[in-house]
Design a protein around this motif. Structure first.
Motif, PDB file in Angstrom:
ATOM      1  N   TRP A 179     -12.231  -0.742  -1.512  1.00  0.00           N
ATOM      2  CA  TRP A 179     -12.047  -1.472  -0.258  1.00  0.00           C
ATOM      3  C   TRP A 179     -12.103  -0.549   0.961  1.00  0.00           C
ATOM      4  O   TRP A 179     -12.535  -0.946   2.034  1.00  0.00           O
ATOM      5  CB  TRP A 179     -10.722  -2.248  -0.271  1.00  0.00           C
ATOM      6  CG  TRP A 179      -9.511  -1.367  -0.371  1.00  0.00           C
ATOM      7  CD1 TRP A 179      -8.946  -0.856  -1.499  1.00  0.00           C
ATOM      8  CD2 TRP A 179      -8.737  -0.880   0.716  1.00  0.00           C
ATOM      9  NE1 TRP A 179      -7.859  -0.087  -1.190  1.00  0.00           N
ATOM     10  CE2 TRP A 179      -7.706  -0.087   0.172  1.00  0.00           C
ATOM     11  CE3 TRP A 179      -8.797  -1.042   2.096  1.00  0.00           C
ATOM     12  CZ2 TRP A 179      -6.760   0.554   0.963  1.00  0.00           C
ATOM     13  CZ3 TRP A 179      -7.853  -0.409   2.879  1.00  0.00           C
ATOM     14  CH2 TRP A 179      -6.852   0.377   2.314  1.00  0.00           C
ATOM     15  N   MET A 180     -11.703   0.711   0.791  1.00  0.00           N
ATOM     16  CA  MET A 180     -11.744   1.673   1.899  1.00  0.00           C
ATOM     17  C   MET A 180     -13.181   1.949   2.344  1.00  0.00           C
ATOM     18  O   MET A 180     -13.424   2.237   3.508  1.00  0.00           O
ATOM     19  CB  MET A 180     -11.075   2.990   1.489  1.00  0.00           C
ATOM     20  CG  MET A 180      -9.577   2.932   1.333  1.00  0.00           C
ATOM     21  SD  MET A 180      -8.706   2.837   2.891  1.00  0.00           S
ATOM     22  CE  MET A 180      -9.096   4.405   3.626  1.00  0.00           C
ATOM     23  N   SER A 202      -8.948   0.755  -7.733  1.00  0.00           N
ATOM     24  CA  SER A 202      -9.809   1.711  -7.026  1.00  0.00           C
ATOM     25  C   SER A 202      -9.566   1.620  -5.516  1.00  0.00           C
ATOM     26  O   SER A 202      -8.834   0.766  -5.047  1.00  0.00           O
ATOM     27  CB  SER A 202     -11.284   1.415  -7.321  1.00  0.00           C
ATOM     28  OG  SER A 202     -11.705   0.273  -6.608  1.00  0.00           O
ATOM     29  N   CYS A 203     -10.214   2.511  -4.815  1.00  0.00           N
ATOM     30  CA  CYS A 203     -10.140   2.495  -3.344  1.00  0.00           C
ATOM     31  C   CYS A 203     -11.454   1.994  -2.755  1.00  0.00           C
ATOM     32  O   CYS A 203     -11.829   2.349  -1.634  1.00  0.00           O
ATOM     33  CB  CYS A 203      -9.823   3.892  -2.825  1.00  0.00           C
ATOM     34  SG  CYS A 203      -8.152   4.430  -3.243  1.00  0.00           S
ATOM     35  N   MET A 220       0.857  -1.184   0.000  1.00  0.00           N
ATOM     36  CA  MET A 220       0.000   0.000   0.000  1.00  0.00           C
ATOM     37  C   MET A 220       0.892   1.232   0.000  1.00  0.00           C
ATOM     38  O   MET A 220       1.888   1.287   0.714  1.00  0.00           O
ATOM     39  CB  MET A 220      -0.903   0.020   1.239  1.00  0.00           C
ATOM     40  CG  MET A 220      -1.851   1.207   1.268  1.00  0.00           C
ATOM     41  SD  MET A 220      -2.991   1.168   2.672  1.00  0.00           S
ATOM     42  CE  MET A 220      -1.890   1.592   4.017  1.00  0.00           C
ATOM     43  N   THR A 262      -3.585   9.946   0.121  1.00  0.00           N
ATOM     44  CA  THR A 262      -4.506   8.912  -0.354  1.00  0.00           C
ATOM     45  C   THR A 262      -3.824   7.548  -0.254  1.00  0.00           C
ATOM     46  O   THR A 262      -2.688   7.382  -0.687  1.00  0.00           O
ATOM     47  CB  THR A 262      -4.915   9.176  -1.822  1.00  0.00           C
ATOM     48  OG1 THR A 262      -5.532  10.457  -1.888  1.00  0.00           O
ATOM     49  CG2 THR A 262      -5.880   8.118  -2.324  1.00  0.00           C
ATOM     50  N   GLN A 263      -4.546   6.594   0.332  1.00  0.00           N
ATOM     51  CA  GLN A 263      -4.025   5.231   0.438  1.00  0.00           C
ATOM     52  C   GLN A 263      -4.417   4.464  -0.817  1.00  0.00           C
ATOM     53  O   GLN A 263      -5.578   4.489  -1.225  1.00  0.00           O
ATOM     54  CB  GLN A 263      -4.607   4.539   1.664  1.00  0.00           C
ATOM     55  CG  GLN A 263      -4.264   5.213   2.953  1.00  0.00           C
ATOM     56  CD  GLN A 263      -5.035   4.636   4.122  1.00  0.00           C
ATOM     57  OE1 GLN A 263      -5.465   3.500   4.089  1.00  0.00           O
ATOM     58  NE2 GLN A 263      -5.216   5.437   5.150  1.00  0.00           N
ATOM     59  N   ARG A 264      -3.436   3.785  -1.397  1.00  0.00           N
ATOM     60  CA  ARG A 264      -3.707   3.055  -2.631  1.00  0.00           C
ATOM     61  C   ARG A 264      -2.986   1.718  -2.575  1.00  0.00           C
ATOM     62  O   ARG A 264      -1.788   1.649  -2.271  1.00  0.00           O
ATOM     63  CB  ARG A 264      -3.211   3.896  -3.808  1.00  0.00           C
ATOM     64  CG  ARG A 264      -3.722   3.490  -5.144  1.00  0.00           C
ATOM     65  CD  ARG A 264      -3.400   4.547  -6.203  1.00  0.00           C
ATOM     66  NE  ARG A 264      -2.045   5.091  -6.129  1.00  0.00           N
ATOM     67  CZ  ARG A 264      -0.995   4.544  -6.742  1.00  0.00           C
ATOM     68  NH1 ARG A 264      -1.132   3.468  -7.470  1.00  0.00           N
ATOM     69  NH2 ARG A 264       0.202   5.104  -6.619  1.00  0.00           N
TER      70      ARG A 264
END
Length: 186
Positions: free
Chosen positions: A50-51, A47-48, A15, A23-25
């Motif tokens: 999962w967040m 995409s995100c 990650m 932004t977490q990716r």
């Protein structure tokens, strides 16, 4: 090496967080993402989404744990929940961060620990039931003692009546026997 990664019963991931965007990716994950999030590795990296699956009560704690890990460049270790297609799952995450320029990259894994959490909850529930049973037993013993102490004078009076009125003797004996039976049951 890829074959060995598929055998690990966890989602391995990389990650990235850029200092400027925060932004977490996910940039890599193995196929266990499908079991945990219902998303393929391609969907996880594209995409995100999962967040959005983070349990609402755990979002703040999750974000704080990532921020603390990033600020101190320390291992990330957290148990948290996600909601996947209406089902709550308990996950344990562990990752090690390292810096590359303005980015922090975590190499880590996520394990579904829902079964372990359910066992802990079941054990806690059983302990609560046992505590309630012990308190009920103690309360019953106390009430039994109190009832016996309060009925004893009536038993004495009924015994005296039996001696004075023999025609009531049978009914008095039945009452006294019932009193003894109730006391024994308590």
């Amino acid at each position: 090496q890829v074959r060995r990664m598929e055998l690990v019963p966890a989602m391995l991931f990389d990650m990235v967080v850029d200092d400027s965007t925060t932004t977490q990716r996910i940039v890599f994950c193995n196929p266990h993402s499908t079991e945990i999030f219902g998303l393929t590795p391609d969907e996880m990296t594209a995409s995100c989404e999962w967040m959005q699956m983070l349990h609402p009560d755990d979002v703040e704690r999750y974000e704080l744990s990532i921020a603390e890990s990033q600020a101190g460049m320390q291992e990330w270790n957290l148990e948290f929940r996600v909601v996947v297609q209406g089902e709550t799952k308990h996950l344990h995450g562990h990752a090690v961060p390292h810096r590359e320029g303005t980015r922090v990259i975590w190499n880590g894994l996520l394990q579904d620990v829902t079964a372990n959490q359910n066992l802990r909850e079941l054990a806690n529930h059983r302990q609560v039931q046992q505590a309630i049973a012990e308190r009920f037993k103690a309360a019953s013993a106390f009430l039994s003692h109190e009832i016996r102490n309060q009925l004893h004078p009536q038993s004495v009076v009924l015994g005296m009546m039996r001696e004075e009125m023999p025609e009531w003797s049978n009914k008095i004996d039945m009452t006294l026997d019932a009193n003894k039976t109730e006391s024994a049951m308590l």
